[in-house]
Design a protein around this motif. Structure first.
Motif, short mmCIF file in Angstrom:
data_model
loop_
_atom_site.label_atom_id
_atom_site.label_comp_id
_atom_site.label_asym_id
_atom_site.label_seq_id
_atom_site.Cartn_x
_atom_site.Cartn_y
_atom_site.Cartn_z
N GLN A 184 0.05 -4.78 -16.53
CA GLN A 184 0.86 -4.94 -15.32
C GLN A 184 2.35 -4.78 -15.62
OE1 GLN A 184 -1.40 -7.12 -16.42
NE2 GLN A 184 -2.92 -7.55 -14.81
N GLN A 187 3.40 -0.96 -15.88
CA GLN A 187 3.01 -0.14 -14.75
C GLN A 187 3.82 1.15 -14.65
OE1 GLN A 187 2.28 -1.78 -10.81
NE2 GLN A 187 2.11 -3.84 -11.71
N TYR A 226 -3.90 3.37 -12.17
CA TYR A 226 -2.56 3.44 -11.57
C TYR A 226 -2.26 4.81 -10.96
CZ TYR A 226 -1.45 -1.12 -13.52
OH TYR A 226 -1.43 -2.47 -13.79
#
Length: 810
Positions: A184, A187, A226
């Motif tokens: 995270q 990203q 992503y």
């Protein structure tokens, strides 16, 4: 015969007669240029021109074009052929193109394409960054940000890399332990991931290769999560079937990638000498340095004669003397050594020789001995960076190194490379040879045979080096001991789906069921989740390097200074209480060893230490077998229990035994795969081997077989282990085991089982061809034997191996 420089610097009439076995000349090759791709960034092209690259080589353009078109590509060409250009040309061009189209706002920055570069060593990543920054300065490109990020990087610097870097240079270990578990926070990098560069991918073999293959699958899976579809650019030394190896690393079909293997870079003439340390004179003390643990277009020459009987000078002592002679003659050289202890020993002995007889260098400047150093894993980061800088600038003229510098670190101007012992594979051998004479200059490489049956066989059978195809890289991503913990880590990153199991291979479906049964994963609808009630960090369940736990820190008593680290798997044998630890020529005595810390104090002692161990093997499962008359060959799963039980002190330089001391250390259990053969006792009675002779005969045959397995499998003797016994608890018969030294196995013993006749025939020939009478390190003695090479019976081993060859099916 007229020899090229700098081989003449090493040859005296005695050395030529006693040491030089074979000389091979690899002729020079002209280069072939290609025009720059039309899409290449103009400033970047100008930067390459400023660095002397007016036009690229054909293979560089072919690989760059494939990557720019979105095709996975593997570029397999020789050391020094400029493989990095094929990666940086599309990567930097993509960033600059986006910068012009998107602007420089914060929102635009978050949408810029990124590149993740993976190298097997921190040294290579640091060297690539140095070259990349030099290129960007030459091109006057200021809007492309490149940085390394690994376990040595400070937390504040990691934050900057996460937020700003376009090109991130790291290693698979950092990706596994830090980037993927905290995806995270990464990203921006993952969302914009355009290229994944896997440098020196041939280094990923065996269990390490299996780990890296699964890490790459996890990385590509998260990038897709992503919204990115990165293109992989894999760079490899010349290797067998690179397309198959690259496809296995990525988990794709071979038709999904482009293989570029036609090397168009120029190459200077290289002279490769095969060298065997001379037989010691009668009555001379055995000098040792303790090291711890032709085709078409190629000209060849070999002296006549057979090696004389008697013990030979140690490989490390011979290498140190040759390295000292190269320094005296003002030549720059690397000496590749198999072990960390060996690298320290060669550097120390070379410095000692240069202090005794400095040579022709200018004594008013730097002392010759001060231009020699060791380089190995376990050094602190700042120490490694300083050695790399000194080597690049020429402040160091000679470096004794482990294979940490085998890979693509750009070291220009090297005159010679010494290779102390066969490096294990032809891929590694030619990679090390390629470090000499880079940038089209003439170079010399000398392979100095170690006291190992494989080395003795190779130097006297040069066709097995120069006329045999280079091995393909072997690894098994489906190894359950490798894949299972990675599935846990992947489930913690993003829940696993049915489609993910296809990505991870055919064994994944069964493994997730077992992991659910063990409480590691939880099944929810159509996905599998990590069980967060467990205390473990899922990423900590596996160690990519097979160290078996966190590294042991070596700490100086009194100051608290950390000198270096030792892999957990080697710590019991190398930094136990009472061991001697060597660091850049200084010797330290280990005062205490506990809780992943070894406390040492500097000490001047006239001895070195060697550990002793005990081993037991249990057969868990027989997966395949074949019958050779009364001899039964098997392959299957084994459990190996090993424990360091003591150590010896050995006086320098002869390594004469001073005393033996017990140790109380814990057992270590390894579940792996191996092959073994058994026969009833009466089979050996027919050979004239009495029951009292059998342990020595089997033990010697086991050592020789381990030493020769590398001839048919992509391994060396340090990757495998063995055990022989006159009566085994599971087979009830005389048995010889050879097994992979990695959890779950690595495919080495399986390969030996598949080509057992070829393997055992070569083993018999190597032992029979050795001129010693009762056995020596070149045939049946082993440097890693836990029983101090006792008992050993060469004649008995020849009888046993001869019977196996006679019984082998056609």
């Amino acid at each position: 015969m007229t020899y090229p420089e700098p081989l003449t610097a090493l040859l005296t009439p005695r050395r030529q007669q006693a040491g030089l076995v074979h000389v091979e000349t690899v002729p020079a090759r002209a280069g072939r240029h290609a025009p720059w791709p039309s899409w290449a960034d103009a400033d970047l092209v100008a930067g390459y021109a400023a660095r002397g690259v007016q036009r690229p080589w054909e293979h560089q353009v072919a690989a760059a074009e494939a990557a720019w078109a979105g095709r996975h590509v593997v570029l397999a060409t020789a050391t020094g052929s400029g493989k990095s250009l094929a990666a940086w040309l599309p990567a930097i061009t993509a960033v600059r193109e986006a910068s012009r189209n998107l602007g420089t706002s914060i929102a635009a920055l978050n949408r810029r394409p990124t590149t993740l570069y993976l190298s097997p060593t921190k040294a290579l990543a640091a060297d690539q960054l140095h070259g990349l920054e030099t290129l960007l300065r030459s091109a006057q490109i200021r809007d492309v940000r490149a940085a390394t990020c690994d376990g040595d990087t400070a937390l504040s610097e990691r934050d900057w890399v996460r937020d700003h870097a376009d090109l991130v240079l790291t290693n698979p270990d950092f990706v596994h332990f830090s980037l993927l578990p905290r995806h995270q926070r990464w990203q921006r990098l993952l969302r914009g991931l355009r290229y994944v560069v896997v440098d020196e991918c041939h280094a990923y073999r065996g269990v390490l290769g299996a780990h890296v293959a699964v890490v790459l699958r996890r990385l590509l899976r998260l990038a897709a999560h992503y919204g990115a579809r990165p293109t992989a650019i894999l760079a490899s030394a010349t290797t067998g079937d690179p397309a198959v190896s690259a496809a296995r690393l990525l988990g794709v079909d071979t038709d999904a990638l482009v293989a570029v293997t036609d090397d168009a870079a120029p190459a200077g003439r290289r002279t490769v000498a095969l060298w065997q340390p001379p037989v010691l004179d009668d009555g001379a003390p055995v000098e040792e340095i303790d090291g711890g643990e032709g085709e078409d277009g190629v000209n060849a020459w070999r002296p006549t004669g057979t090696p004389a009987d008697g013990p030979r000078r140690s490989t490390l002592a011979e290498t140190a003397e040759l390295l000292a002679d190269l320094v005296r003659s003002d030549r720059r050289a690397l000496a590749f050594v198999r072990s960390r202890v060996g690298a320290e020993a060669i550097a120390d002995q070379t410095r000692s020789m240069l202090r005794d007889r400095p040579g022709a260098l200018d004594r008013t400047a730097t002392e010759p001995a001060d231009t020699v150093a060791a380089y190995r894993g376990g050094y602190l980061p700042e120490e490694r960076r300083e050695l790399e800088r000194a080597l690049r600038t020429g402040d160091l003229r000679a470096l004794a190194t482990t294979n940490a510098l085998e890979l693509g670190v750009d070291i220009s101007g090297l005159d010679a490379v010494l290779i102390a012992g066969w490096p294990g594979t032809r891929v590694s051998f030619w990679q090390q040879v390629g470090r000499s004479g880079r940038a089209g200059a003439e170079g010399l490489a000398v392979l100095i045979a170690s006291d190992n049956p494989l080395d003795a066989y190779l130097v006297h059978h040069p066709e097995t080096i120069f006329s045999t195809p280079i091995e393909a890289t072997a690894f098994d991503p489906g190894n359950p001991y490798v894949l299972a913990p990675h599935l846990c880590a992947a489930a913690a990153e993003v829940p696993l789906t049915e489609q993910d199991l296809v990505t991870f291979g055919p064994t994944a479906a069964d493994l997730v069921g077992e992991l659910v049964a063990r409480g590691m994963l939880r099944r929810r609808r159509n996905a599998w989740y990590w069980n967060y009630s467990r205390p473990e960090d899922p990423a900590s369940l596996t160690d990519l390097r097979g160290g078996g736990g966190p590294p042991v820190q070596v700490v100086e008593e009194g100051t608290g200074r950390v000198l270096g680290t030792v892999d957990a798997g080697r710590a019991d044998a190398t930094v136990h209480t009472g061991a001697i630890y060597v660091h850049q020529g200084r010797t330290y005595l280990v005062r205490d060893y506990a809780d992943d810390v070894a406390i040492v104090t500097e000490a001047q002692v006239g001895y070195r230490t060697r550990s002793r161990s005990e081993k037991q093997i249990s057969v868990l499962e027989t997966r395949a077998e074949q019958q050779w008359g009364p001899v039964r060959w098997c392959y299957g799963a084994l459990e190996v229990t090993d424990r360091v039980v003591g150590y010896d002190r050995r006086r320098l330089p002869s390594l004469e035994l001073i005393g033996s001391y017990p140790l109380d250390l814990p057992e270590h259990t390894l579940r792996t795969t191996g092959c073994w053969w058994t026969a009833a006792p009466e089979v050996f009675d027919d050979l004239g081997l009495a029951p009292a002779d059998l342990p020595g005969a089997l033990h010697a045959a086991e050592h020789a077989a381990i030493g020769l397995l590398g001839l048919v499998a992509t391994c060396d003797r340090w990757d495998i282990g063995g055990l022989s016994t006159a009566v085994h608890a599971d087979t009830y018969q005389p048995t010889v085991f050879v097994y992979d030294g990695y959890p779950g196995g690595a495919g080495f013993a399986e390969r030996g089982f598949a080509v057992a006749k070829q393997w055992i025939t070569a083993t018999r020939d190597a032992v029979a061809g050795c001129s010693c009478e009762t056995g020596c390190p070149a045939c049946i003695q082993s440097p890693k034997c836990g029983n101090n090479n006792s008992p050993l019976d060469k004649a008995g081993a020849l009888a046993v191996l001869g019977l196996l060859v006679e019984l082998a099916p056609e």
